[in-house]
Design a protein around this motif. Structure first.
Motif, mmCIF file in Angstrom:
data_model
loop_
_atom_site.group_PDB
_atom_site.id
_atom_site.type_symbol
_atom_site.label_atom_id
_atom_site.label_comp_id
_atom_site.label_asym_id
_atom_site.label_seq_id
_atom_site.Cartn_x
_atom_site.Cartn_y
_atom_site.Cartn_z
ATOM 1 N N THR A 177 0.830 -1.201 0.000
ATOM 2 C CA THR A 177 0.000 0.000 0.000
ATOM 3 C C THR A 177 0.866 1.253 0.000
ATOM 4 O O THR A 177 0.599 2.199 -0.738
ATOM 5 C CB THR A 177 -0.953 0.004 1.215
ATOM 6 O OG1 THR A 177 -1.796 -1.155 1.142
ATOM 7 C CG2 THR A 177 -1.807 1.258 1.249
ATOM 8 N N ILE A 178 1.910 1.254 0.806
ATOM 9 C CA ILE A 178 2.826 2.395 0.846
ATOM 10 C C ILE A 178 3.474 2.595 -0.525
ATOM 11 O O ILE A 178 3.569 3.721 -1.023
ATOM 12 C CB ILE A 178 3.881 2.211 1.954
ATOM 13 C CG1 ILE A 178 3.211 2.352 3.325
ATOM 14 C CG2 ILE A 178 5.036 3.202 1.799
ATOM 15 C CD1 ILE A 178 4.068 1.915 4.494
ATOM 16 N N GLU A 190 2.592 -6.451 -8.311
ATOM 17 C CA GLU A 190 1.960 -6.337 -7.004
ATOM 18 C C GLU A 190 0.513 -6.837 -7.036
ATOM 19 O O GLU A 190 0.037 -7.423 -6.062
ATOM 20 C CB GLU A 190 2.037 -4.896 -6.502
ATOM 21 C CG GLU A 190 3.445 -4.545 -6.083
ATOM 22 C CD GLU A 190 3.676 -3.057 -5.871
ATOM 23 O OE1 GLU A 190 2.721 -2.270 -5.994
ATOM 24 O OE2 GLU A 190 4.831 -2.700 -5.588
ATOM 25 N N ARG A 191 -0.179 -6.611 -8.134
ATOM 26 C CA ARG A 191 -1.540 -7.127 -8.267
ATOM 27 C C ARG A 191 -1.529 -8.647 -8.201
ATOM 28 O O ARG A 191 -2.327 -9.258 -7.487
ATOM 29 C CB ARG A 191 -2.172 -6.657 -9.585
ATOM 30 C CG ARG A 191 -3.604 -7.160 -9.794
ATOM 31 C CD ARG A 191 -4.107 -6.915 -11.203
ATOM 32 N NE ARG A 191 -3.202 -7.355 -12.251
ATOM 33 C CZ ARG A 191 -3.019 -8.617 -12.622
ATOM 34 N NH1 ARG A 191 -3.650 -9.589 -12.026
ATOM 35 N NH2 ARG A 191 -2.179 -8.921 -13.599
ATOM 36 N N GLN A 219 2.912 4.213 9.181
ATOM 37 C CA GLN A 219 2.926 2.822 9.626
ATOM 38 C C GLN A 219 2.787 2.747 11.145
ATOM 39 O O GLN A 219 2.040 1.916 11.664
ATOM 40 C CB GLN A 219 4.197 2.119 9.169
ATOM 41 C CG GLN A 219 4.173 0.639 9.479
ATOM 42 C CD GLN A 219 5.301 -0.121 8.822
ATOM 43 O OE1 GLN A 219 6.004 0.399 7.961
ATOM 44 N NE2 GLN A 219 5.468 -1.355 9.211
ATOM 45 N N ALA A 220 3.469 3.601 11.873
ATOM 46 C CA ALA A 220 3.376 3.594 13.336
ATOM 47 C C ALA A 220 1.956 3.918 13.790
ATOM 48 O O ALA A 220 1.440 3.292 14.726
ATOM 49 C CB ALA A 220 4.368 4.596 13.937
ATOM 50 N N VAL A 227 -6.014 -8.345 5.689
ATOM 51 C CA VAL A 227 -5.289 -7.679 4.611
ATOM 52 C C VAL A 227 -6.045 -6.476 4.059
ATOM 53 O O VAL A 227 -5.474 -5.395 3.951
ATOM 54 C CB VAL A 227 -4.931 -8.693 3.499
ATOM 55 C CG1 VAL A 227 -4.367 -7.997 2.284
ATOM 56 C CG2 VAL A 227 -3.940 -9.703 4.041
ATOM 57 N N PRO A 228 -7.324 -6.590 3.697
ATOM 58 C CA PRO A 228 -8.006 -5.391 3.175
ATOM 59 C C PRO A 228 -8.065 -4.258 4.195
ATOM 60 O O PRO A 228 -7.863 -3.103 3.855
ATOM 61 C CB PRO A 228 -9.419 -5.891 2.842
ATOM 62 C CG PRO A 228 -9.297 -7.363 2.703
ATOM 63 C CD PRO A 228 -8.183 -7.766 3.631
ATOM 64 N N GLN A 229 -8.298 -4.610 5.451
ATOM 65 C CA GLN A 229 -8.362 -3.581 6.472
ATOM 66 C C GLN A 229 -7.001 -2.909 6.662
ATOM 67 O O GLN A 229 -6.927 -1.707 6.881
ATOM 68 C CB GLN A 229 -8.838 -4.167 7.814
ATOM 69 C CG GLN A 229 -10.261 -4.653 7.787
ATOM 70 C CD GLN A 229 -10.376 -6.108 7.310
ATOM 71 O OE1 GLN A 229 -9.409 -6.727 6.872
ATOM 72 N NE2 GLN A 229 -11.567 -6.645 7.380
ATOM 73 N N ALA A 230 -5.928 -3.658 6.579
ATOM 74 C CA ALA A 230 -4.586 -3.085 6.715
ATOM 75 C C ALA A 230 -4.329 -2.069 5.618
ATOM 76 O O ALA A 230 -3.844 -0.967 5.876
ATOM 77 C CB ALA A 230 -3.527 -4.191 6.680
ATOM 78 N N SER A 231 -4.682 -2.420 4.390
ATOM 79 C CA SER A 231 -4.475 -1.497 3.268
ATOM 80 C C SER A 231 -5.290 -0.232 3.442
ATOM 81 O O SER A 231 -4.784 0.883 3.262
ATOM 82 C CB SER A 231 -4.855 -2.174 1.951
ATOM 83 O OG SER A 231 -3.969 -3.215 1.661
#
Length: 183
Positions: A56-57, A83-84, A150-151, A163-167
């Motif tokens: 994502t970054i 990446e996809r 990120q922090a 994973v979706p929530q992290a992005s």
């Protein structure tokens, strides 16, 4: 075999920060591959979160810069395509893990190889271009932005989300800060 730990990391700037993340992902892959049962499940959850945050970054910050620096070469588009495919493989592994079948190492090994190939390309092609074309101070500022985003994402979710929530979480934290820096 390619070993990310052999590459020097300059954690102060954006490429160095991302290389440090890549090393962390590689170590977590090795932990996940060597674990079993519930330990593998937990290690994989951490790994999936790390990959999602890292990619994502890159999508939000680094690839747009790469695209701007050399639009005719299409390096950013090639990296985004890789990446996809990595994201699709990661999603497949998340579904396998959710079904409690992560005992299979083959899928993890394939995902590890895909990511290692992708990381090699970024280290060889993308990061050196950024260091040549972008002022050191700006790369330092961007590295700071990434670390803060990120922090904050970690602090706002001590239990690793999916994973979706992290992005989404990293995008929500990163975009306002990134827009302030790029303005």
């Amino acid at each position: 075999m390619f070993n990310l730990l052999e590459h020097p990391v300059q954690p102060a700037d954006l490429p160095g920060e991302l290389a440090g993340q890549q090393q962390h992902i590689d170590r977590q892959f090795r932990r996940t591959l060597s674990a079993a049962g519930e330990e593998r499940h937990a290690a994989f959850g951490e790994l999936a979160w790390l990959i999602a945050v890292h990619e994502t970054i890159e999508e939000e910050v680094i690839h747009p810069i790469t695209r701007h620096l050399d639009p005719a070469e299409h390096l950013a588009e090639h990296l985004l395509d890789e990446e996809r495919r990595i994201s699709e493989a990661l999603d497949d592994m998340v579904r396998v893990d959710a079904a409690a079948n992560l005992g299979e190492v083959d899928g993890l090994a394939v995902l590890h190889q895909m990511l290692t190939t992708h990381i090699r390309r970024e280290l060889r092609e993308e990061f050196p271009r950024l260091r040549l074309a972008v002022a050191a101070g700006e790369l330092q500022d961007l590295g700071d932005v990434v670390r803060v985003a990120q922090a904050r994402a970690v602090a706002e979710s001590p239990v690793r989300p999916g994973v979706p929530q992290a992005s989404l979480q990293v995008r929500d934290v990163l975009r306002p800060t990134w827009q302030q820096v790029s303005a």
